[in-house]
Design an enzyme around this catalytic site. Structure first.
Site, PDB file in Angstrom:
ATOM      1  CD  GLU A 152      -1.877  -2.370   1.158  1.00  0.00           C
ATOM      2  OE1 GLU A 152      -0.754  -2.729   1.553  1.00  0.00           O
ATOM      3  OE2 GLU A 152      -2.775  -3.181   0.845  1.00  0.00           O
ATOM      4  CG  HIS A 177     -11.298  -7.509   6.548  1.00  0.00           C
ATOM      5  ND1 HIS A 177     -10.448  -8.227   7.363  1.00  0.00           N
ATOM      6  CD2 HIS A 177     -10.813  -7.640   5.293  1.00  0.00           C
ATOM      7  CE1 HIS A 177      -9.505  -8.773   6.627  1.00  0.00           C
ATOM      8  NE2 HIS A 177      -9.695  -8.435   5.362  1.00  0.00           N
TER       9      HIS A 177
END
Ligand SMILES: Cc1ncc(C[n+]2csc(CCOP(=O)(O)OP(=O)(O)O)c2C)c(N)n1
Lengths: 328, 332
Positions: free
Chosen positions: A64, A131
Site C-alpha cells: 500500500e 475489515h
C-alpha cells in the site's frame, strides 16, 4: 435533469463515476490490488481492464505504501490516479505516504497532488477488527487532505467525480454496508456533488442529527419513528468531512437548538468530538440542551454478531437520545 | 577508472562543469555550516561534505526534462537544477524568497518546473513517489527518466523495497541509488544490514545493480549515464551503490565521535574535489591556477547569495495559513 429509469446501487454509482471519469479524461487511471482481471474485491472495476487496458487499470503488488507513493508521483507528473484500498483498514500501511507526502507537498513546496484514494470502510458486515474499520479520524487530523463519505448513490457518484477533478489528495470513504443495500435513480447527465457542502437529508425543527456515511440511514429511520411522537429530527449529512461545512452545521443547530452527533468511528477524538467543540465555541448561546455524541465504544470492531451489534450505533440509541434531549 | 576511457566518454566541458559544481556545492555548504555555527541558521544542517561527487555526477548525467527526487545530501543536484546559492541560503534562513517560502527548512526544497521533488524527512518516502513519476512517463510514452535515492540507512525502509519492486515489475524508467557512506547517523553499516553491499538488495527485485566509487565524479557520471540510457531505452530500472564516507557528523551539531579517526584520515585522501583535480590534471584540462580561479569565483557567487538572502524579508506570521490546499493542478 432527466433521471435514469433504472435504480442504481451505491456500488454501481461508484463504478459509473469511475467509468465516466476515465472516459472523459484520459489522465484518469486506476491502481490497486486485484482490480484488473478480478474486478476488485467488491467488483467495482469489473470489466474495466478489458475496456481501458492494463496501463489504466493497474494491478499492483501488495504494498500500500508503495502504490500510494507511486500515485503521488504520477499525480505530480500530470496524471489523475484513483487508488483502491481493498479495505480501508489497510490504509494504515500507507498512512505515512498520505499524511507526510501527499498532504504536505503543496504546503511545503507548491506541488499539487491531484489524486483520490477510495477506501471501502465501515462495519455491519462481520468483517472483524481488520475489515470493518472507520479510519477517517486519523486523517481528519492531518491538514492537506480532503475527506468525503457519501451516504447515497447520488452523492457517491457526484462526490467521486468531484474528488477526481479536485487538485488535492482526497480520501473517499465508501461504506461497504451500503454497497448493495441502497439504490436510487440517478440523473442521466454528468453531475458533481461539490466537495465541502453538507446536505440536509431531512428537514426538521426540534433536534439536529449531524452524521455521515451509513449512519445517515439510521438517523432517517429514527426520525421516522420519532415523528409519531411529535419529535421532529433534522438530519444533516456532512458528505464531506474535510473541509467541514461549518455553516450548514451552525445554521441547523441555530434553528433546532439541539444537537446529536452520530458516527461509526470510535468516539474518542472522532469527527463528532470536533463538532461538539465547535458547537460549544460558536453556538453556545443557542443551545437548549447538552450536545450528545452517539458513537461506538473505544474498542476495535468485533467479529461475533452480538458483539458487533452491541458495538455499532442503533436506531434505538438515537431515539433514546432524542427523547432525552426533547425534555430540555 | 582508466583516464583514456574517461577522456573518450566525457566531454571536456562536461567535466569542467562538474568540477565547478563540486566547488560550488562545497562553498555553499561550508558557508551554511559557518552561518549555523554563528547561530544564524536555525534547525538542522546536513551536508554532503566529502560526498559531493554523487549528486554532481548523477545530476549532470540527466537531461533537462528528467526528474530528480533527491536525497538529503544532494545539494549538488539542486544547484545543477538551477537553485541559486541565494535561493538556497534564503531557504536555510527561512526567508519568503526561499523555494519553500519559509514553510520548510534546509534541503527540503523542490520545484516541479525544475523537475526536482521536495525532499521528505521520512527516509525513502520519495522512492515510491519517484517510481510513480516514472510510471507517468511510461504510460504517456515519454522518454523521460527519474533519478532517486537514499542512504544505507534509508535502504532498510519498507518504502525503499516497495518502490524497487514496483518499478521492477512494471519496468519503469527510474534509476535508484544509495549513497553508502557507512553510517546512518551513528549506526554503522554492520548494524544496518547483514550483507556487505547495499546493491545486493536490488537482486531480490530482479534489478541490475552496480557498485561505483562515489568519490569519483567521473565514475558516478558514467555509471549514471549508462543506467539512465537503459531506462530511457525501455530496459527498466537499475540500482547504483555509491561507496563513500560521511566526512562530517550526521548533522553539524554532531561531532561523530563514534567514527574511528583513522577511517576518516583514509577517506580524506579520496576527497572528491582532490580526485577531480587529479583527473583534470591528468587529462590536461586544468591545473592549480585554474582550480584557484574556480574556487574564487564560486566563493564570490556564494557571498552574493548570502547577501541576497540576508537582505530578503522573513515571511509574516499569518502566511502560515496559506497554501494548505491547492486551488488548481493545471500547471502539471
Ligand atoms: C523514517 C525515518 N526515520 C528516522 C529518521 C531520522 N534520521 C534522519 S537521517 C538518519 C540517518 C540516515 O542515514 P542514511 O540513510 O544512511 O543517510 P546518510 O544521512 O548517512 O546520508 C536518521 C536516522 C528519518 N529522517 N526518517
Amino acid at each position: 435533469m432527466a433521471q435514469s429509469t433504472e435504480e442504481v446501487s451505491y456500488l454501481e454509482a461508484i463504478s459509473q463515476a469511475l467509468d465516466e471519469e476515465m472516459a472523459r479524461d484520459e489522465r484518469v487511471f486506476l491502481m490497486g490490488e486485484d482490480i484488473g482481471m478480478y474486478g476488485g474485491a467488491f467488483k467495482i472495476t469489473e470489466g474495466f481492464l478489458q475496456k481501458y487496458g492494463e496501463w489504466r487499470v493497474l494491478d499492483t503488488p501488495l504494498a500500500e505504501s508503495g502504490f500510494v507513493g507511486a500515485a503521488i508521483g504520477a499525480a505530480m507528473m500530470g496524471l489523475r490516479p484513483v487508488v483502491e484500498m481493498q479495505f480501508a483498514d489497510f490504509i494504515s500501511c500507507a498512512f505515512d505516504q498520505i499524511t507526510e507526502v501527499a498532504a504536505k507537498n503543496h504546503y511545503r513546496w507548491g506541488a499539487a497532488v491531484p489524486m483520490v484514494i477510495r477506501a471501502p470502510f465501515g462495519g455491519g458486515v462481520h468483517g472483524g477488527p481488520f475489515h470493518s474499520e472507520c479510519p477517517e479520524g486519523w486523517f481528519f487530523h492531518s491538514p492537506g487532505l480532503k475527506l468525503v463519505a457519501p451516504s447515497t448513490p447520488y452523492d457517491a457518484k457526484g462526490l467521486l467525480k468531484a474528488a477526481i477533478r479536485d487538485p488535492n489528495p482526497v480520501i473517499y470513504f465508501e461504506h461497504k454496508f451500503l454497497y448493495r443495500r441502497i439504490k436510487s435513480t440517478l440523473p442521466q447527465e454528468d453531475f458533481v456533488v461539490p466537495l465541502g457542502k453538507a446536505d440536509v437529508k431531512r428537514i426538521g425543527n426540534d433536534i439536529s442529527v449531524i452524521t455521515y456515511g451509513a449512519m445517515v440511514h439510521l438517523a432517517l429511520e429514527a426520525a421516522q419513528s420519532l415523528a409519531h411522537e411529535g419529535i421532529d429530527l433534522e438530519v444533516v449529512d456532512l458528505r464531506t468531512l474535510m473541509p467541514l461545512d461549518k455553516e450548514t452545521i451552525y445554521a441547523s443547530v441555530r434553528k433546532t437548538s439541539k444537537a446529536i452527533l452520530l458516527h461509526e468511528d470510535n468516539k474518542t477524538g472522532g469527527v463528532g468530538a470536533e463538532i461538539a467543540a465547535l458547537l460549544a465555541e460558536e453556538c453556545f448561546d443557542c443551545l437548549d440542551g447538552p450536545v450528545i455524541r452517539i458513537a461506538p465504544p473505544d474498542t476495535p470492531v468485533p467479529f461475533s454478531t452480538p458483539l458487533e451489534e452491541f458495538f455499532l450505533p442503533k436506531t434505538s440509541d438515537i431515539i433514546a437520545a432524542a427523547r432525552k434531549l426533547a425534555t430540555y | 577508472m582508466d583516464v583514456a576511457v574517461i577522456a573518450k566518454e566525457i566531454k571536456r566541458e562536461d567535466l569542467l562543469r562538474m568540477y565547478d559544481y563540486l566547488r560550488l556545492t562545497r562553498a555553499v555548504e561550508d558557508r551554511i555550516t559557518a552561518l549555523y555555527r554563528q547561530g544564524r541558521i536555525v534547525g538542522g544542517v546536513y551536508t554532503s561534505y566529502g560526498m559531493e561527487a554523487i549528486a554532481v555526477g548523477y545530476a549532470s548525467a540527466l537531461e533537462r526534462d528528467d526528474v530528480i527526487a533527491p536525497f538529503h545530501r544532494d545539494m549538488g543536484a539542486f544547484l545543477i537544477r538551477g537553485f541559486t546559492p541565494g535561493e538556497v541560503l534564503a531557504q536555510y534562513l527561512g526567508k519568503r524568497v526561499g523555494p519553500s517560502k519559509g514553510k520548510d527548512g534546509n534541503v527540503h526544497m523542490g520545484d516541479l518546473r525544475r523537475g526536482v521533488f521536495g525532499f521528505v524527512s521520512h527516509l525513502a518516502d520519495n522512492l515510491p513517489v519517484a517510481a510513480g513519476a516514472a510510471l507517468a512517463f511510461k504510460m504517456r510514452g515519454e522518454s523521460r527518466v527519474v533519478f532517486t535515492g537514499t542512504g544505507d540507512g534509508g535502504s532498510s525502509r519498507g518504502d525503499f523495497h516497495e518502490a524497487m519492486n514496483f518499478a521492477a515489475v512494471r519496468r519503469l524508467p527510474v534509476v535508484f541509488f544509495c549513497n553508502n557512506n557507512q553510517y546512518a547517523y551513528s549506526t554503522p553499516l554492520r548494524l544496518q544490514m547483514a550483507i556487505p553491499n547495499v546493491v545486493d538488495r536490488a537482486k531480490a527485485y530482479g534489478m541490475p545493480g552496480e557498485i561505483v566509487d562515489g568519490n569519483d565524479v567521473a565514475e558516478v557520471y558514467l555509471a549514471a549515464k549508462h543506467a539512465i540510457a537503459k531506462a530511457r531505452a525501455g530496459e527498466g530500472p537499475s540500482f547504483l551503490e555509491f561507496k563513500t564516507m560521511r566526512m562530517h557528523g550526521h548533522s553539524e551539531h554532531d561531532p561523530a565521535k563514534y567514527v574511528p579517526r583513522e577511517l576518516l584520515e583514509e577517506w580524506k585522501k579520496k576527497d572528491p574535489i582532490l580526485k577531480a583535480e587529479q583527473l583534470l590534471k591528468q587529462l590536461g584540462y586544468g591545473e592549480e591556477a585554474y582550480f584557484h580561479e574556480v574556487a574564487d569565483r564560486v566563493k564570490k557567487e556564494v557571498e552574493a547569495g548570502v547577501e541576497f538572502a540576508e537582505q530578503s524579508p522573513l515571511p509574516e506570521g499569518p502566511e502560515v495559513l496559506e497554501g494548505v490546499f491547492a486551488m488548481s493542478a493545471d500547471s502539471h
